[in-house]
Design an enzyme around this catalytic site. Sequence first.
Site, PDB file in Angstrom:
ATOM      1  CG  ASP A 132      -1.755   1.208   1.386  1.00 41.42           C
ATOM      2  OD1 ASP A 132      -2.387   1.615   0.387  1.00 41.42           O
ATOM      3  OD2 ASP A 132      -1.781   1.779   2.501  1.00 41.42           O
ATOM      4  CG  ASP A 135      -1.733   7.513   0.339  1.00 41.35           C
ATOM      5  OD1 ASP A 135      -0.721   7.588  -0.377  1.00 41.35           O
ATOM      6  OD2 ASP A 135      -2.848   7.948   0.002  1.00 41.35           O
TER       7      ASP A 135
END
Length: 277
Positions: free
Chosen positions: A18, A20
């Site tokens: 992922d 952020d």
Amino acid sequence: MLGPVENHSLPRTAAFFDLDKTVIAKSSTLTFSKSFYQGGLINRRAVLRTAYAQFVFMAGGADHDQMERMRAYLSALCRGWNVQQVKEIVAETLHDLIDPIIYDEAASLIEEHHTAGRDVVIVSTSGAEVVEPIGELLGADRVVATRMVVGEDGCFTGEVEYYAYGPTKAEAVKELAASEGYDLARCYAYSDSSTDVPMLEAVGHPHAVNPDRALRREALARSWPILDFHRPVRLKQRLPALSVPPRPALVAVAAIGAAAATAGLVWYASKRRTTVV
């Protein structure tokens, strides 16, 4: 500790990250809000609201229902925005805005996975116009990101082509494994959000990074490793370790575009403020 260097007679493997609050310390799209304002895509009021939205995001982010409402709202809001202009703004400000907020620990993991012979794949709900350049900056081999339909005039139509969020991330990971020959049981995944549990479940080596409360509970219950990333560092300070030229991004599965994602979290911040008041 990561596993040994890959035996290339075995099926290929990958590490799925992922973006952020996992690889970078903030929201990738919200970080560009000031640049979008200077480029005329959003107004001053929106800039102030995105500053608040960034605070909300760092404090815990939006849950599933809020994200779904945001998707409908931001799809309409970004209609007519010129895609090339968004890409140019991101390209012009990428190093100044993103380079300083990359976690040193994440950069080290990317190095280690590459050294072990694994592909590195960024899987993000943020827009492809933002995620693809960041992936290139990080030396990622592939990118899975959100994207909108672009009209013949080169502008967002407001229609969503693919939303890389929640279960759809896991579906994209499985499709990529099928097309690239990854053995998911030997693959790795990293995320901070409970919405990414389906993606984490899809691999044999899931990791919770700076997890929200729900993901922390899930990780503890399943005995998943919990990692603490807290040292942002400029990539320039780490070169030549990350100077390996990235291979072309073969996957850019879709959704809302950089500007649209910014607008969505603006909406969430406004909604939250109204509730508090």
